[in-house]
Design a protein around this motif. Structure first.
Motif, mmCIF file in Angstrom:
data_model
loop_
_atom_site.group_PDB
_atom_site.id
_atom_site.type_symbol
_atom_site.label_atom_id
_atom_site.label_comp_id
_atom_site.label_asym_id
_atom_site.label_seq_id
_atom_site.Cartn_x
_atom_site.Cartn_y
_atom_site.Cartn_z
ATOM 1 N N GLY A 147 -61.227 56.723 64.839
ATOM 2 C CA GLY A 147 -62.481 55.987 64.883
ATOM 3 C C GLY A 147 -62.445 54.655 65.598
ATOM 4 N N PHE A 148 -61.340 54.329 66.257
ATOM 5 C CA PHE A 148 -61.241 53.074 67.009
ATOM 6 C C PHE A 148 -61.833 53.257 68.406
ATOM 7 C CE2 PHE A 148 -58.184 52.327 63.727
ATOM 8 C CZ PHE A 148 -58.121 50.954 63.564
ATOM 9 N N ALA A 149 -62.408 52.200 68.921
ATOM 10 C CA ALA A 149 -62.938 52.190 70.282
ATOM 11 C C ALA A 149 -62.097 51.239 71.131
ATOM 12 C CB ALA A 149 -64.388 51.711 70.278
ATOM 13 N N THR A 150 -61.899 51.612 72.373
ATOM 14 C CA THR A 150 -61.133 50.773 73.296
ATOM 15 C C THR A 150 -61.972 49.587 73.743
ATOM 16 O OG1 THR A 150 -59.830 52.653 74.071
ATOM 17 C CG2 THR A 150 -59.950 50.732 75.530
ATOM 18 N N VAL A 151 -61.387 48.394 73.657
ATOM 19 C CA VAL A 151 -62.032 47.180 74.128
ATOM 20 C C VAL A 151 -61.539 46.869 75.541
ATOM 21 C CG1 VAL A 151 -62.327 44.698 73.717
ATOM 22 C CG2 VAL A 151 -62.280 46.290 71.787
ATOM 23 N N GLY A 152 -60.245 47.062 75.780
ATOM 24 C CA GLY A 152 -59.701 46.817 77.112
ATOM 25 C C GLY A 152 -58.197 46.669 77.099
ATOM 26 N N SER A 153 -57.636 46.584 78.284
ATOM 27 C CA SER A 153 -56.196 46.395 78.442
ATOM 28 C C SER A 153 -55.826 44.950 78.160
ATOM 29 C CB SER A 153 -55.763 46.748 79.863
ATOM 30 O OG SER A 153 -56.027 48.101 80.127
ATOM 31 N N MET A 154 -54.583 44.756 77.750
ATOM 32 C CA MET A 154 -54.088 43.411 77.470
ATOM 33 C C MET A 154 -52.573 43.400 77.630
ATOM 34 S SD MET A 154 -54.214 43.397 73.298
ATOM 35 C CE MET A 154 -53.167 41.977 73.162
ATOM 36 N N GLU A 155 -51.996 42.234 77.602
ATOM 37 C CA GLU A 155 -50.537 42.089 77.591
ATOM 38 C C GLU A 155 -50.167 41.232 76.397
ATOM 39 O OE1 GLU A 155 -49.198 40.598 81.383
ATOM 40 O OE2 GLU A 155 -49.017 42.650 82.135
ATOM 41 N N MET A 156 -49.255 41.738 75.600
ATOM 42 C CA MET A 156 -48.753 40.982 74.451
ATOM 43 C C MET A 156 -47.488 40.262 74.883
ATOM 44 S SD MET A 156 -49.369 43.818 71.403
ATOM 45 C CE MET A 156 -47.690 43.702 70.977
ATOM 46 N N THR A 157 -47.423 38.965 74.630
ATOM 47 C CA THR A 157 -46.211 38.211 74.913
ATOM 48 C C THR A 157 -45.285 38.356 73.716
ATOM 49 O OG1 THR A 157 -47.412 36.653 76.297
ATOM 50 C CG2 THR A 157 -45.263 35.941 75.463
#
Length: 174
Positions: A147-157
């Protein structure tokens, strides 16, 4: 929160989910260390995995002690999955999905689904209305099915100079 197990039935398989304890550290470490390299390999280049895996494939003692992190045990009492949630520091209605893993030999058997079912129940009971997840590329289809929707790509430091590509996802709780 209770430490007693919640039992879910998936494909006629009983899956026991219980609140993690500090004594589960080595078992969760072992699942992370075994599963993440195998499961993430198709979706990340070796140059990313060589720096990220030593950092993400370790259990976090603070999560295990949080009361909102859970483990799944098989019939022999071996940990085959884990995951949980934590409250956001700034918003009382926001929770974060944390360090979900399934033993690579147990994927598609309901282990992660059982963890997430427990997460949804306990988070909602605690007043959480919105969950945020920083998913691996590998886990996006699973989270979409939950049930999750994609918000967008990201980079985790992960550490200075070490970033890990992820997908930001969110879900409202009923």
């Amino acid at each position: 929160m209770s430490c007693g197990p919640f039992v879910f039935w998936e494909n006629a398989l009983a899956i026991a989910v219980r609140t993690a304890r500090s004594g589960d550290l080595a078992a969760v470490d072992a699942v992370l260390a075994r599963a993440y390299p195998r499961l993430l390999k198709p979706d990340y280049p070796p140059s990313v995995l060589v720096t990220a895996l030593p950092l993400i494939s370790r259990a976090q003692p603070s999560l295990l002690a949080s009361g909102t992190y859970y483990v799944v045990e098989d019939d022999a009492g071996q940990v085959v999955g884990a995951g949980g949630w934590t409250k956001d520091r700034a918003s009382a209605e926001l929770g974060h999905i944390r360090h979900v893993v399934t033993d690579d030999r147990m994927t598609r058997q309901g282990v992660a689904r059982a963890v997430m079912t427990r997460v949804f129940e306990t988070a909602q009971s605690a007043g959480i209305a919105h969950l945020l997840c920083y998913a691996t590329r590998t886990a996006v289809p699973f989270y979409e099915a939950m049930g999750f929707a994609t918000v967008g790509s990201m980079e985790m430091t992960l550490q200075p100079g070490i970033v890990f590509p992820a997908i930001r996802m969110e879900r409202l709780l009923d």
